[in-house]
Write a protein that holds these residues in place. Structure first.
Motif, PDB file in Angstrom:
ATOM      1  N   UNK A   1      10.921   4.053  -1.143  1.00 58.49           N
ATOM      2  CA  UNK A   1      10.396   3.080  -2.113  1.00 58.49           C
ATOM      3  C   UNK A   1      11.475   2.071  -2.500  1.00 58.49           C
ATOM      4  N   UNK A   2      12.674   2.537  -2.751  1.00 55.17           N
ATOM      5  CA  UNK A   2      13.779   1.624  -3.077  1.00 55.17           C
ATOM      6  C   UNK A   2      14.043   0.645  -1.936  1.00 55.17           C
ATOM      7  N   UNK A   3      14.008   1.142  -0.704  1.00 50.26           N
ATOM      8  CA  UNK A   3      14.225   0.269   0.454  1.00 50.26           C
ATOM      9  C   UNK A   3      13.132  -0.781   0.580  1.00 50.26           C
ATOM     10  N   UNK A   4      11.889  -0.371   0.388  1.00 48.09           N
ATOM     11  CA  UNK A   4      10.772  -1.309   0.470  1.00 48.09           C
ATOM     12  C   UNK A   4      10.902  -2.379  -0.610  1.00 48.09           C
ATOM     13  N   UNK A   5      11.174  -1.955  -1.833  1.00 49.09           N
ATOM     14  CA  UNK A   5      11.299  -2.900  -2.946  1.00 49.09           C
ATOM     15  C   UNK A   5      12.436  -3.886  -2.694  1.00 49.09           C
ATOM     16  N   UNK A   6      13.571  -3.401  -2.249  1.00 51.59           N
ATOM     17  CA  UNK A   6      14.716  -4.272  -1.980  1.00 51.59           C
ATOM     18  C   UNK A   6      14.384  -5.289  -0.902  1.00 51.59           C
TER      19      UNK A   6
ATOM     20  N   UNK B   1       0.835  -1.212   0.000  1.00 48.90           N
ATOM     21  CA  UNK B   1       0.000   0.000   0.000  1.00 48.90           C
ATOM     22  C   UNK B   1       0.865   1.256   0.000  1.00 48.90           C
ATOM     23  N   UNK B   2       1.904   1.247   0.807  1.00 45.35           N
ATOM     24  CA  UNK B   2       2.808   2.403   0.874  1.00 45.35           C
ATOM     25  C   UNK B   2       3.484   2.634  -0.479  1.00 45.35           C
ATOM     26  N   UNK B   3       3.916   1.545  -1.119  1.00 42.97           N
ATOM     27  CA  UNK B   3       4.540   1.675  -2.445  1.00 42.97           C
ATOM     28  C   UNK B   3       3.581   2.296  -3.456  1.00 42.97           C
ATOM     29  N   UNK B   4       2.325   1.880  -3.424  1.00 39.49           N
ATOM     30  CA  UNK B   4       1.331   2.451  -4.343  1.00 39.49           C
ATOM     31  C   UNK B   4       1.205   3.959  -4.126  1.00 39.49           C
ATOM     32  N   UNK B   5       1.149   4.367  -2.857  1.00 38.87           N
ATOM     33  CA  UNK B   5       1.021   5.800  -2.557  1.00 38.87           C
ATOM     34  C   UNK B   5       2.268   6.562  -3.005  1.00 38.87           C
ATOM     35  N   UNK B   6       3.432   5.982  -2.768  1.00 44.50           N
ATOM     36  CA  UNK B   6       4.670   6.657  -3.173  1.00 44.50           C
ATOM     37  C   UNK B   6       4.726   6.777  -4.693  1.00 44.50           C
ATOM     38  N   UNK B   7       4.446   5.680  -5.397  1.00 47.00           N
ATOM     39  CA  UNK B   7       4.502   5.715  -6.864  1.00 47.00           C
ATOM     40  C   UNK B   7       3.505   6.706  -7.443  1.00 47.00           C
ATOM     41  N   UNK B   8       2.339   6.820  -6.813  1.00 47.28           N
ATOM     42  CA  UNK B   8       1.324   7.776  -7.288  1.00 47.28           C
ATOM     43  C   UNK B   8       1.808   9.217  -7.164  1.00 47.28           C
ATOM     44  N   UNK B   9       2.675   9.474  -6.193  1.00 45.66           N
ATOM     45  CA  UNK B   9       3.179  10.838  -6.006  1.00 45.66           C
ATOM     46  C   UNK B   9       4.362  11.150  -6.930  1.00 45.66           C
TER      47      UNK B   9
END
Length: 111
Positions: free
Chosen positions: A56-61, A36-44
């Motif tokens: 976002x990079x940290x979450x993805x990794x 959910x956090x990634x979706x919000x970050x990508x939307x911004x």
């Protein structure tokens, strides 16, 4: 590092260091929060180098490393015919059942 990223890092490290799968109830809610956090970050549409972009990079990794380790463990369990689907998500259990057949084929037939 915020609470979400820190917790994901801890879960990732715990799964990487473990010889067994972590039970889904230990991580599923955190995975949902991270996605959910990634979706919000990508939307911004954050610019490179900003706090959101770094987060976002940290979450993805962390998510990638976590899932890669689980995939390795699930394949090993399938190959050894030693899995406990109680320690897998429903999706992982479905994949595990498919892998059992592939592992048997690789070993040369019925095991």
């Amino acid at each position: 590092m915020n609470e979400l990223t820190e917790h994901l890092c801890n879960i990732r490290r715990e799964q990487i260091d473990a010889f067994d799968l972590l039970p889904p109830q230990q991580f599923e809610s955190w995975i949902v929060k991270a996605e959910d956090r990634l979706k919000r970050i990508k939307a911004s549409k954050p610019l490179p180098g900003t706090d959101d972009h770094i987060e976002a990079d940290n979450i993805i990794t962390n998510l990638d490393d976590f899932q890669q380790r689980r995939a390795e463990l699930i394949w090993t369990l399938a190959y050894d015919q030693a899995g406990d689907t109680n320690l897998m998500t429903e999706h992982e259990a479905d994949i595990y059942r498919d892998l059992l057949g592939y592992a048997s084929d690789l070993k040369g037939g019925d095991v």
